[in-house]
Scaffold this motif. Structure first.
Motif, PDB file in Angstrom:
ATOM      1  N   THR A  24       0.929  -1.118  -0.090  1.00 42.92           N
ATOM      2  CA  THR A  24      -0.039  -0.126   0.307  1.00 42.92           C
ATOM      3  C   THR A  24       0.593   1.363   0.349  1.00 42.92           C
ATOM      4  N   TYR A  25       1.620   1.638   0.596  1.00 40.89           N
ATOM      5  CA  TYR A  25       3.055   2.765   1.114  1.00 40.89           C
ATOM      6  C   TYR A  25       3.907   2.397  -0.473  1.00 40.89           C
ATOM      7  N   VAL A  26       4.695   1.390   0.521  1.00 37.42           N
ATOM      8  CA  VAL A  26       6.082   1.129   0.122  1.00 37.42           C
ATOM      9  C   VAL A  26       6.496   1.035  -1.481  1.00 37.42           C
ATOM     10  N   LEU A  27       6.145  -0.121  -2.143  1.00 40.38           N
ATOM     11  CA  LEU A  27       5.638   0.281  -3.269  1.00 40.38           C
ATOM     12  C   LEU A  27       5.166   1.492  -4.342  1.00 40.38           C
ATOM     13  N   PRO A  28       4.563   1.929  -4.372  1.00 41.43           N
ATOM     14  CA  PRO A  28       4.633   3.070  -4.569  1.00 41.43           C
ATOM     15  C   PRO A  28       5.434   3.922  -4.670  1.00 41.43           C
ATOM     16  N   LYS A  29       6.126   4.010  -3.682  1.00 40.71           N
ATOM     17  CA  LYS A  29       7.289   5.145  -3.541  1.00 40.71           C
ATOM     18  C   LYS A  29       8.541   4.295  -3.918  1.00 40.71           C
ATOM     19  N   LEU A  30       8.310   3.229  -3.955  1.00 43.06           N
ATOM     20  CA  LEU A  30       9.754   2.492  -4.107  1.00 43.06           C
ATOM     21  C   LEU A  30       9.690   2.743  -5.474  1.00 43.06           C
ATOM     22  N   ASP A  34      15.154   5.485  -7.905  1.00 41.60           N
ATOM     23  CA  ASP A  34      16.460   4.004  -8.585  1.00 41.60           C
ATOM     24  C   ASP A  34      16.481   3.290  -7.770  1.00 41.60           C
ATOM     25  N   HIS A  35      17.333   2.426  -8.040  1.00 44.62           N
ATOM     26  CA  HIS A  35      17.744   0.864  -7.649  1.00 44.62           C
ATOM     27  C   HIS A  35      18.523   1.051  -6.793  1.00 44.62           C
ATOM     28  N   PHE A  36      19.268   1.787  -6.865  1.00 46.07           N
ATOM     29  CA  PHE A  36      20.564   2.406  -5.979  1.00 46.07           C
ATOM     30  C   PHE A  36      19.832   3.394  -4.524  1.00 46.07           C
ATOM     31  N   GLN A  37      18.850   4.304  -5.192  1.00 46.48           N
ATOM     32  CA  GLN A  37      18.308   4.406  -3.737  1.00 46.48           C
ATOM     33  C   GLN A  37      17.937   4.006  -3.216  1.00 46.48           C
ATOM     34  N   VAL A  38      16.547   2.361  -3.087  1.00 46.70           N
ATOM     35  CA  VAL A  38      16.009   1.925  -2.638  1.00 46.70           C
ATOM     36  C   VAL A  38      17.108   1.202  -2.312  1.00 46.70           C
ATOM     37  N   GLN A  39      17.719   0.885  -2.904  1.00 46.35           N
ATOM     38  CA  GLN A  39      18.993   0.099  -1.673  1.00 46.35           C
ATOM     39  C   GLN A  39      19.360   0.298  -0.679  1.00 46.35           C
ATOM     40  N   ARG A  40      19.507   1.904  -0.738  1.00 39.71           N
ATOM     41  CA  ARG A  40      20.317   2.798   0.551  1.00 39.71           C
ATOM     42  C   ARG A  40      19.567   2.531   1.139  1.00 39.71           C
ATOM     43  N   ALA A  41      18.049   2.967   1.092  1.00 36.07           N
ATOM     44  CA  ALA A  41      16.746   2.775   2.132  1.00 36.07           C
ATOM     45  C   ALA A  41      16.576   1.483   2.592  1.00 36.07           C
ATOM     46  N   ILE A  42      16.738   0.049   2.468  1.00 34.01           N
ATOM     47  CA  ILE A  42      17.104  -0.724   2.804  1.00 34.01           C
ATOM     48  C   ILE A  42      18.425  -0.980   3.588  1.00 34.01           C
ATOM     49  N   LEU A 151      13.708  -8.374  -1.314  1.00 33.24           N
ATOM     50  CA  LEU A 151      12.948  -7.137  -2.317  1.00 33.24           C
ATOM     51  C   LEU A 151      14.049  -6.927  -2.446  1.00 33.24           C
ATOM     52  N   ALA A 152      15.388  -6.387  -1.992  1.00 35.06           N
ATOM     53  CA  ALA A 152      16.219  -6.772  -1.949  1.00 35.06           C
ATOM     54  C   ALA A 152      17.034  -7.415  -3.512  1.00 35.06           C
ATOM     55  N   PHE A 153      16.820  -8.697  -3.468  1.00 35.78           N
ATOM     56  CA  PHE A 153      17.313  -9.539  -4.128  1.00 35.78           C
ATOM     57  C   PHE A 153      16.925  -9.521  -5.255  1.00 35.78           C
ATOM     58  N   TYR A 154      15.122  -9.273  -5.611  1.00 39.84           N
ATOM     59  CA  TYR A 154      14.442  -9.261  -6.558  1.00 39.84           C
ATOM     60  C   TYR A 154      15.585  -7.794  -7.482  1.00 39.84           C
ATOM     61  N   LEU A 155      15.635  -6.604  -6.656  1.00 42.53           N
ATOM     62  CA  LEU A 155      16.014  -5.529  -7.636  1.00 42.53           C
ATOM     63  C   LEU A 155      16.678  -5.990  -8.103  1.00 42.53           C
ATOM     64  N   LEU A 156      18.146  -6.611  -7.290  1.00 42.28           N
ATOM     65  CA  LEU A 156      19.604  -7.289  -7.802  1.00 42.28           C
ATOM     66  C   LEU A 156      19.808  -7.817  -9.091  1.00 42.28           C
ATOM     67  N   GLN A 160      18.915  -2.239 -14.902  1.00 41.61           N
ATOM     68  CA  GLN A 160      18.383  -1.376 -14.232  1.00 41.61           C
ATOM     69  C   GLN A 160      18.461  -0.681 -15.386  1.00 41.61           C
ATOM     70  N   PRO A 161      17.401  -0.330 -15.303  1.00 44.56           N
ATOM     71  CA  PRO A 161      16.696   0.958 -16.960  1.00 44.56           C
ATOM     72  C   PRO A 161      17.960   1.941 -16.872  1.00 44.56           C
ATOM     73  N   LYS A 162      18.220   2.870 -16.111  1.00 44.80           N
ATOM     74  CA  LYS A 162      19.105   3.977 -16.224  1.00 44.80           C
ATOM     75  C   LYS A 162      20.290   3.543 -17.127  1.00 44.80           C
ATOM     76  N   THR A 163      20.516   2.067 -15.982  1.00 42.86           N
ATOM     77  CA  THR A 163      22.015   1.692 -17.073  1.00 42.86           C
ATOM     78  C   THR A 163      21.624   0.579 -17.871  1.00 42.86           C
ATOM     79  N   ALA A 164      21.036   0.517 -18.491  1.00 44.04           N
ATOM     80  CA  ALA A 164      20.981   0.243 -20.058  1.00 44.04           C
ATOM     81  C   ALA A 164      21.309   1.773 -20.651  1.00 44.04           C
ATOM     82  N   GLU A 165      20.392   1.961 -20.628  1.00 45.66           N
ATOM     83  CA  GLU A 165      20.292   3.528 -21.064  1.00 45.66           C
ATOM     84  C   GLU A 165      21.493   4.060 -21.118  1.00 45.66           C
ATOM     85  N   ILE A 166      21.844   3.854 -19.881  1.00 47.82           N
ATOM     86  CA  ILE A 166      24.207   5.241 -20.468  1.00 47.82           C
ATOM     87  C   ILE A 166      24.429   4.138 -21.240  1.00 47.82           C
ATOM     88  N   ILE A 167      24.369   3.362 -21.373  1.00 47.55           N
ATOM     89  CA  ILE A 167      25.374   1.891 -21.832  1.00 47.55           C
ATOM     90  C   ILE A 167      25.117   1.773 -23.328  1.00 47.55           C
TER      91      ILE A 167
END
Length: 173
Positions: A24-30, A34-42, A151-156, A160-167
């Protein structure tokens, strides 16, 4: 109802409110992060796992707490918490940050699984009252930790879309 039944019910039901909060609250915010910020929060949540040392603190847990349970639970949590703190301290060195994110998630997940196993093997549900003031840890805190590890393993595992775009952008140049 026996103490073991009550403990088991509370342990299992401890996951329900955390999953509801997550959905209800966390996934919409996450999703907006980006994955870095989510992993930092975890990592920030898991940096509090030094609290697991409570299992070896005389006077907080009862004397009937199975001796084989307390040290493993305490030191596994402590090591996980330190690894999470090191990940947070390494945010400016991204490869090091990611290394410690993987490390604290692997160690932390193993710690929780081992503690579930030890708890059952040592009859902790029958002596759950021996957790005394630390009773809330497996009922309220552990479900949040396990869910965030998943959740962390799922994201790992997800690209990461941004990484793919940069590459892709770098290859096009």
């Amino acid at each position: 109802m026996s103490p073991a039944t009550i403990f088991t019910i509370q342990l299992v039901l401890g996951y329900v409110p955390w999953l509801l909060i997550l959905g209800t609250y966390v996934l919409p915010k996450l999703k907006s992060m980006d994955h870095f910020q989510v992993q930092r929060a975890i990592a920030t949540l898991h940096s509090f796992r030094f609290f697991g040392l409570v299992f070896i603190l005389p006077g907080v847990v009862g004397p009937d707490l199975p001796a084989g349970f307390a040290p493993s639970a305490a030191y596994g949590d402590f090591i996980t918490g330190v690894l999470a703190m090191v990940a947070l301290l390494a945010v400016r060195v991204r490869p090091l940050f990611w290394l410690f994110v993987v490390a604290f998630n692997v160690v932390g997940t193993a710690d929780l699984i081992i503690n579930y196993y030890h708890g059952v093997q040592l009859g902790l549900p029958d002596r759950a009252g021996a957790l005394a003031a630390a009773y809330w840890v497996p009922i309220l805190y552990v479900p949040a930790l396990m869910i965030t590890h998943v959740l962390a393993f799922y994201l790992l595992a997800r690209p990461q879309p941004k990484t793919a775009e940069i590459i892709a952008g770098g290859l096009a140049s």
